[in-house]
Design a protein around this motif. Sequence first.
Motif, PDB file in Angstrom:
ATOM      1  N   ILE A 134     -55.950  26.121   7.142  1.00 59.72           N
ATOM      2  CA  ILE A 134     -57.358  26.384   7.423  1.00 59.72           C
ATOM      3  C   ILE A 134     -57.456  26.813   8.882  1.00 59.72           C
ATOM      4  O   ILE A 134     -56.976  26.102   9.770  1.00 59.72           O
ATOM      5  CB  ILE A 134     -58.223  25.116   7.225  1.00 59.72           C
ATOM      6  N   GLU A 135     -58.046  27.966   9.122  1.00 56.56           N
ATOM      7  CA  GLU A 135     -58.252  28.451  10.490  1.00 56.56           C
ATOM      8  C   GLU A 135     -59.723  28.798  10.639  1.00 56.56           C
ATOM      9  O   GLU A 135     -60.292  29.524   9.830  1.00 56.56           O
ATOM     10  CB  GLU A 135     -57.400  29.684  10.762  1.00 56.56           C
ATOM     11  N   LEU A 136     -60.340  28.263  11.676  1.00 52.12           N
ATOM     12  CA  LEU A 136     -61.775  28.412  11.883  1.00 52.12           C
ATOM     13  C   LEU A 136     -62.022  28.824  13.320  1.00 52.12           C
ATOM     14  O   LEU A 136     -61.482  28.203  14.243  1.00 52.12           O
ATOM     15  CB  LEU A 136     -62.439  27.066  11.576  1.00 52.12           C
ATOM     16  N   THR A 137     -62.824  29.859  13.531  1.00 48.84           N
ATOM     17  CA  THR A 137     -63.179  30.308  14.875  1.00 48.84           C
ATOM     18  C   THR A 137     -64.691  30.245  15.025  1.00 48.84           C
ATOM     19  O   THR A 137     -65.423  30.784  14.196  1.00 48.84           O
ATOM     20  CB  THR A 137     -62.689  31.749  15.131  1.00 48.84           C
ATOM     21  N   LEU A 138     -65.136  29.587  16.088  1.00 46.83           N
ATOM     22  CA  LEU A 138     -66.553  29.485  16.400  1.00 46.83           C
ATOM     23  C   LEU A 138     -66.785  30.083  17.787  1.00 46.83           C
ATOM     24  O   LEU A 138     -65.953  29.898  18.682  1.00 46.83           O
ATOM     25  CB  LEU A 138     -67.017  28.032  16.399  1.00 46.83           C
ATOM     26  N   SER A 139     -67.917  30.767  17.969  1.00 43.94           N
ATOM     27  CA  SER A 139     -68.248  31.374  19.258  1.00 43.94           C
ATOM     28  C   SER A 139     -69.725  31.203  19.544  1.00 43.94           C
ATOM     29  O   SER A 139     -70.562  31.403  18.663  1.00 43.94           O
ATOM     30  CB  SER A 139     -67.926  32.869  19.259  1.00 43.94           C
ATOM     31  N   ALA A 140     -70.028  30.850  20.804  1.00 48.21           N
ATOM     32  CA  ALA A 140     -71.419  30.743  21.254  1.00 48.21           C
ATOM     33  C   ALA A 140     -71.432  30.671  22.769  1.00 48.21           C
ATOM     34  O   ALA A 140     -70.540  30.079  23.382  1.00 48.21           O
ATOM     35  CB  ALA A 140     -72.093  29.508  20.669  1.00 48.21           C
ATOM     36  N   GLY A 141     -72.438  31.264  23.365  1.00 47.42           N
ATOM     37  CA  GLY A 141     -72.635  31.165  24.805  1.00 47.42           C
ATOM     38  C   GLY A 141     -71.443  31.618  25.630  1.00 47.42           C
ATOM     39  O   GLY A 141     -71.170  31.042  26.679  1.00 47.42           O
ATOM     40  N   GLY A 142     -70.722  32.616  25.166  1.00 47.16           N
ATOM     41  CA  GLY A 142     -69.556  33.095  25.913  1.00 47.16           C
ATOM     42  C   GLY A 142     -68.302  32.265  25.709  1.00 47.16           C
ATOM     43  O   GLY A 142     -67.261  32.563  26.280  1.00 47.16           O
ATOM     44  N   ASN A 143     -68.374  31.215  24.912  1.00 45.32           N
ATOM     45  CA  ASN A 143     -67.210  30.372  24.604  1.00 45.32           C
ATOM     46  C   ASN A 143     -66.732  30.663  23.196  1.00 45.32           C
ATOM     47  O   ASN A 143     -67.526  30.941  22.311  1.00 45.32           O
ATOM     48  CB  ASN A 143     -67.573  28.881  24.705  1.00 45.32           C
ATOM     49  N   SER A 144     -65.429  30.552  22.994  1.00 46.69           N
ATOM     50  CA  SER A 144     -64.849  30.739  21.677  1.00 46.69           C
ATOM     51  C   SER A 144     -63.802  29.651  21.450  1.00 46.69           C
ATOM     52  O   SER A 144     -63.016  29.349  22.339  1.00 46.69           O
ATOM     53  CB  SER A 144     -64.209  32.119  21.580  1.00 46.69           C
ATOM     54  N   VAL A 145     -63.835  29.053  20.263  1.00 46.08           N
ATOM     55  CA  VAL A 145     -62.909  27.984  19.910  1.00 46.08           C
ATOM     56  C   VAL A 145     -62.260  28.331  18.574  1.00 46.08           C
ATOM     57  O   VAL A 145     -62.960  28.659  17.618  1.00 46.08           O
ATOM     58  CB  VAL A 145     -63.657  26.635  19.782  1.00 46.08           C
ATOM     59  N   THR A 146     -60.934  28.278  18.521  1.00 47.99           N
ATOM     60  CA  THR A 146     -60.213  28.467  17.262  1.00 47.99           C
ATOM     61  C   THR A 146     -59.427  27.195  16.985  1.00 47.99           C
ATOM     62  O   THR A 146     -58.645  26.749  17.815  1.00 47.99           O
ATOM     63  CB  THR A 146     -59.257  29.674  17.348  1.00 47.99           C
ATOM     64  N   ARG A 147     -59.670  26.615  15.826  1.00 47.03           N
ATOM     65  CA  ARG A 147     -58.971  25.394  15.422  1.00 47.03           C
ATOM     66  C   ARG A 147     -58.273  25.654  14.096  1.00 47.03           C
ATOM     67  O   ARG A 147     -58.783  26.381  13.258  1.00 47.03           O
ATOM     68  CB  ARG A 147     -59.942  24.224  15.257  1.00 47.03           C
ATOM     69  N   THR A 148     -57.121  25.036  13.913  1.00 53.53           N
ATOM     70  CA  THR A 148     -56.379  25.182  12.663  1.00 53.53           C
ATOM     71  C   THR A 148     -55.952  23.814  12.148  1.00 53.53           C
ATOM     72  O   THR A 148     -55.827  22.862  12.916  1.00 53.53           O
ATOM     73  CB  THR A 148     -55.116  26.053  12.846  1.00 53.53           C
ATOM     74  N   ARG A 149     -55.726  23.776  10.843  1.00 54.03           N
ATOM     75  CA  ARG A 149     -55.218  22.556  10.213  1.00 54.03           C
ATOM     76  C   ARG A 149     -54.472  22.956   8.954  1.00 54.03           C
ATOM     77  O   ARG A 149     -54.843  23.891   8.273  1.00 54.03           O
ATOM     78  CB  ARG A 149     -56.380  21.627   9.880  1.00 54.03           C
ATOM     79  N   THR A 150     -53.423  22.231   8.644  1.00 55.77           N
ATOM     80  CA  THR A 150     -52.683  22.427   7.407  1.00 55.77           C
ATOM     81  C   THR A 150     -52.781  21.140   6.595  1.00 55.77           C
ATOM     82  O   THR A 150     -52.505  20.058   7.114  1.00 55.77           O
ATOM     83  CB  THR A 150     -51.204  22.756   7.703  1.00 55.77           C
ATOM     84  N   VAL A 151     -53.203  21.280   5.346  1.00 53.10           N
ATOM     85  CA  VAL A 151     -53.441  20.112   4.492  1.00 53.10           C
ATOM     86  C   VAL A 151     -52.711  20.301   3.169  1.00 53.10           C
ATOM     87  O   VAL A 151     -52.732  21.375   2.582  1.00 53.10           O
ATOM     88  CB  VAL A 151     -54.958  19.939   4.224  1.00 53.10           C
ATOM     89  N   ARG A 152     -52.068  19.234   2.694  1.00 54.77           N
ATOM     90  CA  ARG A 152     -51.380  19.276   1.403  1.00 54.77           C
ATOM     91  C   ARG A 152     -52.396  18.968   0.306  1.00 54.77           C
ATOM     92  O   ARG A 152     -53.184  18.043   0.387  1.00 54.77           O
ATOM     93  CB  ARG A 152     -50.259  18.247   1.357  1.00 54.77           C
ATOM     94  N   VAL A 153     -52.328  19.784  -0.754  1.00 58.48           N
ATOM     95  CA  VAL A 153     -53.199  19.566  -1.904  1.00 58.48           C
ATOM     96  C   VAL A 153     -52.812  18.261  -2.584  1.00 58.48           C
ATOM     97  O   VAL A 153     -51.627  17.909  -2.633  1.00 58.48           O
ATOM     98  CB  VAL A 153     -53.090  20.755  -2.877  1.00 58.48           C
ATOM     99  N   GLY A 154     -53.802  17.563  -3.152  1.00 56.39           N
ATOM    100  CA  GLY A 154     -53.698  16.266  -3.818  1.00 56.39           C
ATOM    101  C   GLY A 154     -52.372  15.832  -4.402  1.00 56.39           C
ATOM    102  O   GLY A 154     -51.325  16.267  -4.010  1.00 56.39           O
ATOM    103  N   LYS A 155     -52.450  14.986  -5.363  1.00 53.83           N
ATOM    104  CA  LYS A 155     -51.264  14.340  -5.941  1.00 53.83           C
ATOM    105  C   LYS A 155     -50.520  15.231  -6.920  1.00 53.83           C
ATOM    106  O   LYS A 155     -51.103  16.108  -7.531  1.00 53.83           O
ATOM    107  CB  LYS A 155     -51.703  13.080  -6.691  1.00 53.83           C
TER     108      LYS A 155
END
Length: 162
Positions: A134-155
């Motif tokens: 999962i990669e998510l980028t948010l931007s506001a007020g001249g700032n930009s943040v990109t966060r990532t996460r890797t998650v294993r699907v259930g059982k």
Amino acid sequence: MNGRHAQAGFTLAELLGGLAIAAILVLPLADLLRTGADSARSVRTALDLNGDARFALDRIGMQVAALSSKKVFPVGASVPPAAWLAPVSYALSGTDLVETDPTVPTGTSTIAANVTALRLTTPEVVDGRPLVGIELTLSAGGNSVTRTRTVRVGKLPSEDPQ
């Protein structure tokens, strides 16, 4: 009395001179305070973006981790994340990240604002279970943040209670 009078105050010229000197000394401080306030606002915006990104990643990650797939995909199979996330889906509506879940009464909810990019990827399938990126980028007020996460699907199906 000896004819001398004690001075009771300042003359107008002395007051104006003092005000001019004070203004010259305070003017750089006003610029410094304005710069500090702008910095504080920028930091606050970045912190808010980080918090929103963390919340959205946690929400999507919980959905992915809670999935229990009955299908076992072969090692190395490329499976689109939408196939694993169904019936829940995530999409951008303008700059809002919207979660659609038909199993809840409201159906849709906005889980983050100021989103400029969302990317869900399946980097690999291990033991029949994909790791969803999962990669998510948010931007506001001249700032930009990109966060990532890797998650294993259930059982695994063999781990599901019968």
